[in-house]
Design a protein around this motif. Structure first.
Motif, short mmCIF file in Angstrom:
data_model
loop_
_atom_site.label_atom_id
_atom_site.label_comp_id
_atom_site.label_asym_id
_atom_site.label_seq_id
_atom_site.Cartn_x
_atom_site.Cartn_y
_atom_site.Cartn_z
N ALA A 1 75.63 128.29 156.03
CA ALA A 1 76.05 126.88 156.05
C ALA A 1 77.31 126.65 155.23
N LYS A 2 78.23 125.87 155.78
CA LYS A 2 79.40 125.45 155.02
C LYS A 2 79.02 124.52 153.88
N TRP A 3 77.87 123.86 154.00
CA TRP A 3 77.45 122.90 152.98
C TRP A 3 76.54 123.53 151.92
N ALA A 4 76.44 124.85 151.93
CA ALA A 4 75.64 125.55 150.91
C ALA A 4 76.36 125.51 149.56
N TYR A 5 75.80 126.18 148.59
CA TYR A 5 76.41 126.22 147.27
C TYR A 5 76.25 127.61 146.67
N PRO A 6 77.06 127.99 145.66
CA PRO A 6 78.17 127.22 145.10
C PRO A 6 79.40 127.30 146.00
N ILE B 1 84.46 131.44 150.67
CA ILE B 1 84.85 132.81 151.03
C ILE B 1 83.87 133.36 152.05
N SER B 2 82.59 133.10 151.85
CA SER B 2 81.54 133.78 152.60
C SER B 2 81.43 133.30 154.04
N PHE B 3 81.52 132.00 154.29
CA PHE B 3 81.35 131.51 155.65
C PHE B 3 82.40 132.09 156.61
N PRO B 4 83.68 132.05 156.24
CA PRO B 4 84.67 132.67 157.14
C PRO B 4 84.45 134.18 157.31
N GLU B 5 83.95 134.84 156.28
CA GLU B 5 83.66 136.27 156.39
C GLU B 5 82.53 136.52 157.39
N HIS B 6 81.52 135.66 157.39
CA HIS B 6 80.45 135.78 158.39
C HIS B 6 81.03 135.68 159.81
N ALA C 1 76.19 136.46 150.91
CA ALA C 1 76.33 137.91 150.73
C ALA C 1 77.75 138.42 151.00
N PRO C 2 78.37 138.08 152.14
CA PRO C 2 79.72 138.61 152.38
C PRO C 2 80.74 138.19 151.32
N THR D 1 80.12 137.36 148.15
CA THR D 1 79.80 138.10 146.93
C THR D 1 80.30 139.54 147.04
N ALA D 2 80.03 140.17 148.18
CA ALA D 2 80.40 141.57 148.38
C ALA D 2 81.92 141.75 148.35
N LYS D 3 82.63 140.84 148.96
CA LYS D 3 84.10 140.93 148.98
C LYS D 3 84.66 140.84 147.57
N LEU D 4 84.09 139.95 146.77
CA LEU D 4 84.56 139.79 145.39
C LEU D 4 84.27 141.02 144.54
N ILE D 5 83.05 141.56 144.65
CA ILE D 5 82.70 142.74 143.87
C ILE D 5 83.57 143.93 144.29
N ALA D 6 83.81 144.07 145.59
CA ALA D 6 84.67 145.16 146.06
C ALA D 6 86.08 145.03 145.50
N GLU D 7 86.60 143.81 145.46
CA GLU D 7 87.94 143.60 144.91
C GLU D 7 87.98 143.89 143.42
N LEU D 8 86.91 143.54 142.70
CA LEU D 8 86.85 143.85 141.28
C LEU D 8 86.90 145.35 141.04
#
Length: 409
Positions: A63-68, A74-79, A379-380, A382-389
């Motif tokens: 959902a685009k209206w999820a949080y945070p 970042i996550s919705f477009p990645e999905h 998840a996507p 979060t994963a993208k951010l951890i991978a970039e770190l």
């Protein structure tokens, strides 16, 4: 272009849920990734493989209206991107869905119960609404969409959409998680079955992960690591006890309607008033292939040592079945396929999830947990951010100061 020599990376991801498997995928797709310089291992405690917890037993709401908001954006477009790139519609049931809050009365079926699992007290699953719900001026204006025919109109008081047509989607979480791992394995990622015991460190730098072999409990091994990602959901504090993560158990069922019955693609957040003024609020998710998922409230029962030992209260599952059947003949006449329970990781102090490097504990230790009910959605991102770190691109993280581990540890 930099000519600096790339040091060998040995990355161990603790936890084969949707967060861990997505991190493995994004690491293996990072421009800096090469099998000659980077070794990635997913360490999973279940004897049955990955996605045995909430990652395989959740509703799968995106959902685009999820949080945070910082992660959702970042996550919705990645999905969307993942579904387009890997045929997610066929592979893991990706599709946009209608989503709304349904309010009304339920018919008498049987002793309904509350849906709360035995041994625990009721807890919220932490979902929030999108659009503001409004009360129709009359019962003639209930707001039911024309194609939402599998809930009884005469029992409906109101229906209010929670997002626009492109604001809510879904995946089958088990299929998504296993697909992420399969795609990562195509790039050289390895899966090891074992229960993590501790993260090893020397001079406040991680050096490895010690684990107990799943096939031989007397065998204890250590995986060498330059980077460790802790993404074990509700079990994360077993590795880092100072993590303020608590567990909420949630029961759910899956129902297959009778042959020839079509269930239109809607997700409903219900408020059902049953006889004797009992109010219940099951969530109902219509899935592709005419499967329907429904879950009840959370409870605070004790977290077992291993995901394979999660207890399912059949009475709670029956209550959920009765509740959704009280407003839908199609669901009442369907066949219950799965009765299950899982534990969601919740940040005890509020906020979260916790995402980033825990440098105050050890350099090279990364935390990715505390996603509550939004782990599938986020998840996507979060994963993208951890991978970039880990792989060396950190610019996007400036906007995530509310989620960094130093705020919670």
């Amino acid at each position: 272009m930099s000519t600096d020599k790339v040091d060998q990376r040995n990355i161990v991801i603790i936890g084969g849920g949707i967060i861990g498997c997505s991190i493995a995928y994004y690491l293996s797709r990072h421009p800096s990734y090469s099998t000659s310089t980077t070794n990635i291992i997913v360490l999973e405690a279940s004897a049955n493989g990955v996605a045995q917890g909430a990652s395989g037993k959740a509703g799968g709401l995106i959902a685009k209206w999820a949080y945070p908001r910082e992660i959702v954006d970042i996550s919705f477009p990645e999905h969307v991107k993942l579904a387009e790139e890997h045929n997610g519609a066929e592979r893991w049931g990706w599709r946009f869905v209608g989503c709304g809050s349904w309010d009304g009365k339920g018919e008498v079926l049987a002793e309904s119960g509350s849906g709360v699992g035995k041994g625990g007290k009721r807890k919220s699953l932490e979902k929030t609404l999108g659009f503001e719900a409004t009360t129709p001026a009359s019962r003639l204006d209930k707001g039911l969409p024309d194609d939402l025919t599998w809930v009884k109109e005469e029992l409906t008081t109101s229906y209010s959409p929670m997002s626009g047509p492109d604001g809510t989607a879904q995946v089958h979480p088990y299929l998504f998680t296993t697909s992420m791992l399969d795609l990562a394995k195509e790039k050289g990622v390895q899966l090891v079955k074992g229960t993590a015991i501790s993260v090893e460190q020397v001079n406040r730098h991680v050096t490895g992960v010690t684990y107990r072999d799943r096939s031989d409990s007397s065998r204890i091994e250590t995986l060498l690591a330059t980077h460790v990602v802790l993404s074990a959901g509700a079990w994360s504090p077993s590795i880092i006890p100072s993590l303020p993560i608590t567990a909420t158990r949630a029961h759910s069922v899956t129902i297959h309607p009778k042959a020839g019955v079509t269930i239109s693609p809607y997700v409903l957040f219900t408020d059902i008033t049953l006889p004797h003024s009992l109010s219940v609020s099951p969530e109902i998710y219509a899935r592709p292939n005419n499967e329907v998922y429904a879950c009840g409230p959370g409870d605070d029962s004790i977290l077992p040592d291993n995901v394979d030992d999660v207890e399912v209260d059949l009475a709670a599952c029956q209550s959920i079945t009765n509740h959704v059947g009280s407003i839908s003949q199609e669901l009442r006449e369907g066949v219950v396929d799965k009765r299950q329970a899982c534990f969601l990781p919740v940040v005890r102090t509020g906020g979260g999830p916790i995402i980033g490097e825990a440098e105050n504990i050890a350099k090279g230790l990364y935390i990715a947990t505390g996603h509550t009910c939004w782990g599938i959605c986020n998840a996507p991102g979060t994963a993208k951010l951890i991978a970039e770190l880990i792989m060396g691109r950190k610019g996007r993280l400036r906007n995530l100061t509310k989620l960094v581990p130093s705020r919670f540890l």
